[in-house]
Motif scaffolding. Sequence first.
Motif, PDB file in Angstrom:
ATOM      1  N   PHE A   1     -41.891  10.331  14.668  1.00 19.26           N
ATOM      2  CA  PHE A   1     -42.465   9.713  15.861  1.00 19.26           C
ATOM      3  C   PHE A   1     -41.973  10.418  17.122  1.00 19.26           C
ATOM      4  O   PHE A   1     -40.811  10.844  17.203  1.00 19.26           O
ATOM      5  CB  PHE A   1     -42.104   8.231  15.932  1.00 19.26           C
ATOM      6  CG  PHE A   1     -42.644   7.430  14.782  1.00 19.26           C
ATOM      7  CD1 PHE A   1     -43.986   7.092  14.720  1.00 19.26           C
ATOM      8  CD2 PHE A   1     -41.802   7.024  13.757  1.00 19.26           C
ATOM      9  CE1 PHE A   1     -44.485   6.361  13.647  1.00 19.26           C
ATOM     10  CE2 PHE A   1     -42.289   6.288  12.686  1.00 19.26           C
ATOM     11  CZ  PHE A   1     -43.636   5.955  12.629  1.00 19.26           C
ATOM     12  N   ASP A   2     -42.860  10.540  18.088  1.00 18.29           N
ATOM     13  CA  ASP A   2     -42.501  11.048  19.403  1.00 18.29           C
ATOM     14  C   ASP A   2     -42.114   9.867  20.286  1.00 18.29           C
ATOM     15  O   ASP A   2     -42.817   8.848  20.297  1.00 18.29           O
ATOM     16  CB  ASP A   2     -43.685  11.792  20.039  1.00 18.29           C
ATOM     17  CG  ASP A   2     -44.219  12.893  19.140  1.00 18.29           C
ATOM     18  OD1 ASP A   2     -43.392  13.555  18.489  1.00 18.29           O
ATOM     19  OD2 ASP A   2     -45.443  13.076  19.092  1.00 18.29           O
ATOM     20  N   GLU A   3     -41.030  10.016  21.022  1.00 20.16           N
ATOM     21  CA  GLU A   3     -40.619   8.942  21.923  1.00 20.16           C
ATOM     22  C   GLU A   3     -41.464   9.000  23.191  1.00 20.16           C
ATOM     23  O   GLU A   3     -41.486  10.029  23.879  1.00 20.16           O
ATOM     24  CB  GLU A   3     -39.134   9.072  22.257  1.00 20.16           C
ATOM     25  CG  GLU A   3     -38.227   8.856  21.064  1.00 20.16           C
ATOM     26  CD  GLU A   3     -36.757   8.812  21.451  1.00 20.16           C
ATOM     27  OE1 GLU A   3     -36.488   8.590  22.647  1.00 20.16           O
ATOM     28  OE2 GLU A   3     -35.906   9.001  20.568  1.00 20.16           O
ATOM     29  N   PRO A   4     -42.190   7.925  23.506  1.00 14.54           N
ATOM     30  CA  PRO A   4     -43.055   7.930  24.687  1.00 14.54           C
ATOM     31  C   PRO A   4     -42.260   8.161  25.970  1.00 14.54           C
ATOM     32  O   PRO A   4     -41.133   7.685  26.115  1.00 14.54           O
ATOM     33  CB  PRO A   4     -43.680   6.528  24.672  1.00 14.54           C
ATOM     34  CG  PRO A   4     -43.521   6.040  23.268  1.00 14.54           C
ATOM     35  CD  PRO A   4     -42.246   6.644  22.772  1.00 14.54           C
ATOM     36  N   VAL A   5     -42.860   8.921  26.886  1.00 15.89           N
ATOM     37  CA  VAL A   5     -42.224   9.158  28.180  1.00 15.89           C
ATOM     38  C   VAL A   5     -42.161   7.877  28.984  1.00 15.89           C
ATOM     39  O   VAL A   5     -41.192   7.595  29.688  1.00 15.89           O
ATOM     40  CB  VAL A   5     -42.996  10.250  28.958  1.00 15.89           C
ATOM     41  CG1 VAL A   5     -42.391  10.460  30.346  1.00 15.89           C
ATOM     42  CG2 VAL A   5     -43.001  11.543  28.178  1.00 15.89           C
TER      43      VAL A   5
ATOM     44  N   ILE B   1     -35.736   3.875  16.761  1.00 12.72           N
ATOM     45  CA  ILE B   1     -35.079   3.253  15.605  1.00 12.72           C
ATOM     46  C   ILE B   1     -35.656   3.798  14.298  1.00 12.72           C
ATOM     47  O   ILE B   1     -34.927   4.095  13.344  1.00 12.72           O
ATOM     48  CB  ILE B   1     -35.226   1.720  15.674  1.00 12.72           C
ATOM     49  CG1 ILE B   1     -34.438   1.163  16.872  1.00 12.72           C
ATOM     50  CG2 ILE B   1     -34.751   1.073  14.375  1.00 12.72           C
ATOM     51  CD1 ILE B   1     -34.643  -0.313  17.110  1.00 12.72           C
ATOM     52  N   ALA B   2     -36.984   3.939  14.251  1.00 12.16           N
ATOM     53  CA  ALA B   2     -37.613   4.462  13.037  1.00 12.16           C
ATOM     54  C   ALA B   2     -37.134   5.888  12.736  1.00 12.16           C
ATOM     55  O   ALA B   2     -36.843   6.219  11.581  1.00 12.16           O
ATOM     56  CB  ALA B   2     -39.132   4.445  13.186  1.00 12.16           C
ATOM     57  N   ASN B   3     -37.018   6.709  13.761  1.00 12.66           N
ATOM     58  CA  ASN B   3     -36.523   8.076  13.561  1.00 12.66           C
ATOM     59  C   ASN B   3     -35.087   8.092  13.068  1.00 12.66           C
ATOM     60  O   ASN B   3     -34.690   8.971  12.286  1.00 12.66           O
ATOM     61  CB  ASN B   3     -36.649   8.877  14.856  1.00 12.66           C
ATOM     62  CG  ASN B   3     -38.087   9.260  15.173  1.00 12.66           C
ATOM     63  OD1 ASN B   3     -38.935   9.315  14.285  1.00 12.66           O
ATOM     64  ND2 ASN B   3     -38.360   9.509  16.440  1.00 12.66           N
ATOM     65  N   LYS B   4     -34.286   7.137  13.536  1.00 12.31           N
ATOM     66  CA  LYS B   4     -32.892   7.062  13.092  1.00 12.31           C
ATOM     67  C   LYS B   4     -32.795   6.764  11.600  1.00 12.31           C
ATOM     68  O   LYS B   4     -31.929   7.275  10.890  1.00 12.31           O
ATOM     69  CB  LYS B   4     -32.158   5.988  13.890  1.00 12.31           C
ATOM     70  CG  LYS B   4     -31.889   6.335  15.345  1.00 12.31           C
ATOM     71  CD  LYS B   4     -30.867   7.453  15.480  1.00 12.31           C
ATOM     72  CE  LYS B   4     -30.533   7.707  16.943  1.00 12.31           C
ATOM     73  NZ  LYS B   4     -29.593   8.852  17.102  1.00 12.31           N
ATOM     74  N   PHE B   5     -33.715   5.919  11.099  1.00 11.48           N
ATOM     75  CA  PHE B   5     -33.686   5.564   9.680  1.00 11.48           C
ATOM     76  C   PHE B   5     -34.257   6.678   8.806  1.00 11.48           C
ATOM     77  O   PHE B   5     -33.968   6.730   7.613  1.00 11.48           O
ATOM     78  CB  PHE B   5     -34.479   4.271   9.442  1.00 11.48           C
ATOM     79  CG  PHE B   5     -33.685   3.034   9.715  1.00 11.48           C
ATOM     80  CD1 PHE B   5     -32.810   2.534   8.762  1.00 11.48           C
ATOM     81  CD2 PHE B   5     -33.799   2.368  10.923  1.00 11.48           C
ATOM     82  CE1 PHE B   5     -32.060   1.394   9.005  1.00 11.48           C
ATOM     83  CE2 PHE B   5     -33.059   1.225  11.180  1.00 11.48           C
ATOM     84  CZ  PHE B   5     -32.189   0.735  10.216  1.00 11.48           C
ATOM     85  N   HIS B   6     -35.050   7.548   9.399  1.00  7.91           N
ATOM     86  CA  HIS B   6     -35.671   8.625   8.635  1.00  7.91           C
ATOM     87  C   HIS B   6     -34.731   9.824   8.551  1.00  7.91           C
ATOM     88  O   HIS B   6     -34.160  10.253   9.547  1.00  7.91           O
ATOM     89  CB  HIS B   6     -36.983   9.041   9.308  1.00  7.91           C
ATOM     90  CG  HIS B   6     -37.590  10.270   8.710  1.00  7.91           C
ATOM     91  ND1 HIS B   6     -37.521  11.516   9.319  1.00  7.91           N
ATOM     92  CD2 HIS B   6     -38.275  10.460   7.558  1.00  7.91           C
ATOM     93  CE1 HIS B   6     -38.141  12.401   8.570  1.00  7.91           C
ATOM     94  NE2 HIS B   6     -38.612  11.797   7.503  1.00  7.91           N
TER      95      HIS B   6
END
Length: 530
Positions: free
Chosen positions: A46-50, A59-64
């Motif tokens: 996922f890209d973090e929105p500006v 959070i999703a990226n941290k779990f991946h």
Amino acid sequence: MLLVLKRTLYTVSFSLLSCVWSVAQPVDLNPPLPIGVIEIVNHEVFDEPVSGVSMPYRIANKFHIQTRNVVVERELLFATGDPLDRELLEQTERNLRELSFLRDARVETTEVDEDGDGRSDRVDVRVMTWDTWSLAPRIDFQQVHDRTIWEAGASEKNLFGLGKSVTVTHRTNLDRSTDRVSYTDPQLVGSNVSMVASLAKLSDGDEQFLQLDRSYLSLRDPWAWSVGGGSFRRTDPIYESGTEIGRLRHRGQWGDLSVGRAIRRGAQHAVRMHGAYRLRDERVGNDGRDFGIAEVGIRSISHRFVRLTHINQFERSEDFNLGVESFGTVGLSTPTLGGGEARALFLAVGHARGITFGEAHFMVAEGRFDGRRERGDWRNAVATLQGRYLRKHAPRHVLLSRVTYQHGYNLDPEIQLLLGVETGLRGYPVRQFSGDRLLLLSTEERWFFADDVGQLFSLGVAVFVDSGFVWSEQQTVDLSDLKSAVGLSLLLGSNRLSTRGGIRIDVGYGLNNVNRVGRWVFSAGSDIAF
């Protein structure tokens, strides 16, 4: 003295001829630049929105667990110091996009002038990849007319970020229920050898197999090999007018060993030969088939790829080869080679060619024949002719058409050519038509109108027209016997969450009346390709 003079004249003459030959040879005035720095950049799911809410994506990226650089490095077909080869860079892109845990890949180059003299000295390469979500439950559902297909389980496609895959599922399809555990490793022990292993318990038997494969990595790759084996027990259904009329017990075991060698290699074209030994031991009903097959084959393949989006998987890039590919394979089974009492000849030949009409406008024509000659007659022989047509009217609007003709002869009892909603004739029930001749024509317009909404899903719609029929050798048919259907589809997908395509919901209406069969057919599911 005269002998010395002659030798001197010969030497001078040879030197002059060598000089003339050297001058006559074309000189590459622009040799390819060497590859310098290779940078690997892997993007998260996922890209973090500006602006707006970014916490859920963070959070999703941290779990991946992100794909490790070493996994990408092993797929590279080039190294620092190699002369730049565009085909190898493009093939690396395609190989990376084939990996189930990556949703896309790009290879970019930048020329570097180290000396500041205005001339490039090297080319730096940046390899960019984008991860897809790898750990997920597998919950698939298809309603195909009056039949339900479903699957439940869990899958990890990128174990510890190393590209390994483990899947545990229970699946109920049109023929049986299956509990399966499978493991896939595209880089076994850090090599270019892939491994696939699977164990399955079927409601009507069991299945297990193991395959090791070292495929050709590019057109310049000199060799390939594969070895595998397995066994199975199941019952194969026999259909008539959409109704199962019986089952055949089918059990067997198999083993393969194949070695391939490229006898011609180039940037755009390769010719490859292979030799193989294959064991087949099957029992279908009361019919026994024992074959020990010594096989040789040749394949000519050329690359002319186009990369498009919004064809089958929304914004994800797809590669279509419009080059020419031809192959021929001959196998012989005798008692000496480990087969049964009867000799058998196996033959497979095919040819495919892409025809370009313009940008994002092409056709791929294919033809092939497969069969075996046994006891003076051909058995299980199928000739197939197929044409696929694609034209993009706009970046998110595409027309797809396909025509397929199959001609079967003396087919094995468990082999049937079937046509219905699950095999492309939407608007008619599952496996409604059966025989040994098949004709199918399909045209579909697709509109992709929303990409990556909230980074979670994409939307599209399609309209389709299908027409086809299946008949037996004894029947006399004409075009009026074709069964036609029209319909509407809703397309849903998410390239970040799955590389399997998406969900398709079809509503088809049969234009021709079939006894005791309704004209409206509904089908939906995540395993329906589009």
